[in-house]
Design an enzyme around this catalytic site. Structure first.
Site, short mmCIF file in Angstrom:
data_model
loop_
_atom_site.label_atom_id
_atom_site.label_comp_id
_atom_site.label_asym_id
_atom_site.label_seq_id
_atom_site.Cartn_x
_atom_site.Cartn_y
_atom_site.Cartn_z
N SER A 82 0.82 -1.20 0.00
CA SER A 82 0.00 0.00 0.00
C SER A 82 0.86 1.26 0.00
O SER A 82 0.38 2.32 -0.35
CB SER A 82 -0.89 0.03 1.24
OG SER A 82 -1.70 -1.11 1.29
N HIS A 125 -1.57 -2.73 -7.11
CA HIS A 125 -2.22 -2.44 -5.83
C HIS A 125 -3.72 -2.68 -5.94
O HIS A 125 -4.45 -1.86 -6.50
CB HIS A 125 -1.90 -1.00 -5.40
CG HIS A 125 -2.46 -0.66 -4.06
ND1 HIS A 125 -3.31 0.39 -3.84
CD2 HIS A 125 -2.31 -1.28 -2.87
CE1 HIS A 125 -3.64 0.42 -2.57
NE2 HIS A 125 -3.05 -0.58 -1.96
N GLU A 130 -4.36 -0.24 -9.02
CA GLU A 130 -3.33 0.74 -9.38
C GLU A 130 -2.10 0.00 -9.91
O GLU A 130 -1.61 -0.92 -9.25
CB GLU A 130 -2.95 1.58 -8.16
CG GLU A 130 -4.04 2.56 -7.75
CD GLU A 130 -3.71 3.34 -6.49
OE1 GLU A 130 -3.93 4.55 -6.46
OE2 GLU A 130 -3.23 2.73 -5.51
N ASN A 171 -4.97 5.77 -2.04
CA ASN A 171 -4.84 5.66 -0.58
C ASN A 171 -4.53 6.99 0.07
O ASN A 171 -4.93 7.24 1.20
CB ASN A 171 -3.75 4.66 -0.21
CG ASN A 171 -4.34 3.31 0.12
OD1 ASN A 171 -5.56 3.18 0.21
ND2 ASN A 171 -3.51 2.32 0.28
P1 NAD Z 1 -2.65 -10.04 6.22
O1 NAD Z 1 -1.99 -9.83 7.54
O2 NAD Z 1 -4.09 -10.36 6.16
O3 NAD Z 1 -1.88 -11.22 5.43
C1 NAD Z 1 -0.49 -11.27 5.29
C2 NAD Z 1 -0.10 -12.73 5.08
O4 NAD Z 1 1.28 -12.79 4.72
C3 NAD Z 1 -0.27 -13.60 6.33
O5 NAD Z 1 -1.03 -14.75 6.03
C4 NAD Z 1 1.18 -13.98 6.71
O6 NAD Z 1 1.28 -15.27 7.31
C5 NAD Z 1 1.84 -13.93 5.34
N1 NAD Z 1 3.29 -13.75 5.42
C6 NAD Z 1 3.99 -12.89 6.18
N2 NAD Z 1 5.31 -13.01 5.93
C7 NAD Z 1 5.44 -13.97 4.97
C8 NAD Z 1 6.55 -14.53 4.29
N3 NAD Z 1 7.80 -14.13 4.53
N4 NAD Z 1 6.32 -15.48 3.37
C9 NAD Z 1 5.06 -15.91 3.10
N5 NAD Z 1 3.96 -15.40 3.73
C10 NAD Z 1 4.15 -14.45 4.66
O7 NAD Z 1 -2.30 -8.75 5.35
P2 NAD Z 1 -3.15 -8.09 4.14
O8 NAD Z 1 -4.16 -7.19 4.70
O9 NAD Z 1 -3.55 -9.17 3.20
O10 NAD Z 1 -2.03 -7.16 3.48
C11 NAD Z 1 -1.02 -7.71 2.66
C12 NAD Z 1 -0.40 -6.61 1.83
O11 NAD Z 1 -1.41 -6.00 1.02
C13 NAD Z 1 0.25 -5.49 2.62
O12 NAD Z 1 1.37 -5.04 1.92
C14 NAD Z 1 -0.82 -4.41 2.65
O13 NAD Z 1 -0.28 -3.13 2.79
C15 NAD Z 1 -1.43 -4.59 1.28
N6 NAD Z 1 -2.82 -4.16 1.11
C16 NAD Z 1 -3.73 -4.39 2.09
C17 NAD Z 1 -5.04 -3.97 1.91
C18 NAD Z 1 -6.09 -4.24 2.94
O14 NAD Z 1 -7.15 -3.62 2.84
N7 NAD Z 1 -5.87 -5.13 3.90
C19 NAD Z 1 -5.40 -3.34 0.71
C20 NAD Z 1 -4.45 -3.15 -0.29
C21 NAD Z 1 -3.14 -3.56 -0.07
#
Ligand code: NAD
Length: 293
Positions: free
Chosen positions: A119, A140, A152, A191
């Site tokens: 993000s 994104h 994005e 964002n």
């Molecule tokens: P989340 O915490 O729900 O999921 C992250 C996952 O990554 C977990 O299952 C964790 O076990 C796994 N993980 C962590 N380290 C790892 C590794 N080294 N190897 C393999 N797996 C690993 O997080 P999320 O909300 O899905 O966010 C993930 C990404 O997406 C972030 O960069 C966030 O900024 C971005 N994002 C989130 C949103 C949102 O609304 N949640 C929206 C757009 C972008």
């Protein structure tokens, strides 16, 4: 135009599972990897539930089992070798993401696109650990990925114009609309707009100017949004928004993005939103909000 058949997704949390679902629904073969034991299984259950709901509504042109059959758990990165796109959606931490890009660099074919769903982390910082920064871009997605139709497509300093074009091709191939972000400033385009209004809403609650319920209600009625800022904040995860704000603040030192104290305290207390059962609202087991938190 480049065509796509196979994608490798690292991180089976909120976003990774949504992205895997979107790709499978579009006919792509998906390998999904997570280091947390049981995370992929949990994601597969969530995807099955979501695909089932879409099938019940008649929104899919294929059967549920056909779509689910395209998604496989990957125990390691070996399936990267067959992917046209290797994408990560792991925790919003530079060190964790960089390690994954190093592995992509070792395991993938030269023409594979490396994408991050970050993000706020600059794509340039991720590309720097690879020997092919021209192949690296941001894709994104918005949450929930299966429902939100915009992605994005973000360029780092070294991203090649063909990579941006192929990123757009990929987004269209999975049934979404791309918008281009030509510079990887933290928060990208949408964002930054969203976070500023979110933390303004938090500050108004902090100062006792308005309530969570009234602000959410007002924003929906006045601006025609489906969700208010606190409802969205709970869905996204308070820790995710906090991380994004800090990344923007640290990069820019722009005080508009410094997280308000109330948000910092909520994150410290582990009230992270829907995923912990409590955030700005408190949630029943079935996900229904009980009351304002
Ligand atoms: P989340 O915490 O729900 O999921 C992250 C996952 O990554 C977990 O299952 C964790 O076990 C796994 N993980 C962590 N380290 C790892 C590794 N080294 N190897 C393999 N797996 C690993 O997080 P999320 O909300 O899905 O966010 C993930 C990404 O997406 C972030 O960069 C966030 O900024 C971005 N994002 C989130 C949103 C949102 O609304 N949640 C929206 C757009 C972008």
């Amino acid at each position: 135009m480049r065509t796509f058949e196979s994608v490798f997704v690292v991180g089976a949390g909120t976003m990774g599972s949504g992205i895997a679902q979107v790709c499978a629904q579009a006919g792509l073969k998906v390998h999904l990897h997570d280091t947390n034991e049981g995370a992929v299984q949990k994601a597969l259950e969530q995807i099955a539930w979501s695909v089932g709901k879409l099938a019940d509504k008649g929104r899919l042109s294929e059967g549920k089992e056909t779509i689910l059959g395209r998604i496989r758990e990957a125990q390691d990165f070996s399936a990267c070798a067959e992917a046209e796109v290797a994408m990560e959606a792991v925790f919003e931490r530079l060190d964790v993401k960089r390690e994954i890009f190093r592995t992509f660099n070792e395991e993938c074919r030269p023409e594979t696109l490396f994408a991050s769903n970050t993000s706020a982390i600059p794509i340039t910082d991720l590309a720097a650990v690879t020997d092919r920064p021209e192949n690296v871009l941001g894709l994104h997605f918005f949450n929930p990925a299966p429902m939100m139709n915009v992605v994005e497509v973000v360029a780092g300093v070294a991203t090649a114009p063909e990579t941006m074009q192929q990123g757009e091709d990929f987004v269209r191939a999975i049934g979404k609309e791309p918008i281009r972000v030509e510079s990887d400033i933290p928060g990208f385009l949408l964002n930054r707009i969203n976070l500023v209004s979110y933390i303004e809403a938090v500050r108004m609650v902090e100062q006792g100017i308005g309530t969570i319920l009234d602000i959410d209600k007002g924003v929906k009625l006045a601006f025609g949004r489906r969700m208010g800022p606190f409802e969205t904040g709970d869905m996204v995860g308070l820790d995710v928004s906090y991380g994004a704000l800090m990344a923007i603040y640290e990069e820019s030192k722009d005080p508009r993005f410094y997280p308000p104290q109330l948000l910092r305290r909520m994150v410290k207390a582990g009230r992270l939103g829907r995923k912990t059962g409590q955030g700005w609202y408190v949630y029943e087991k079935d996900g229904t909000p009980k009351k304002s938190g």
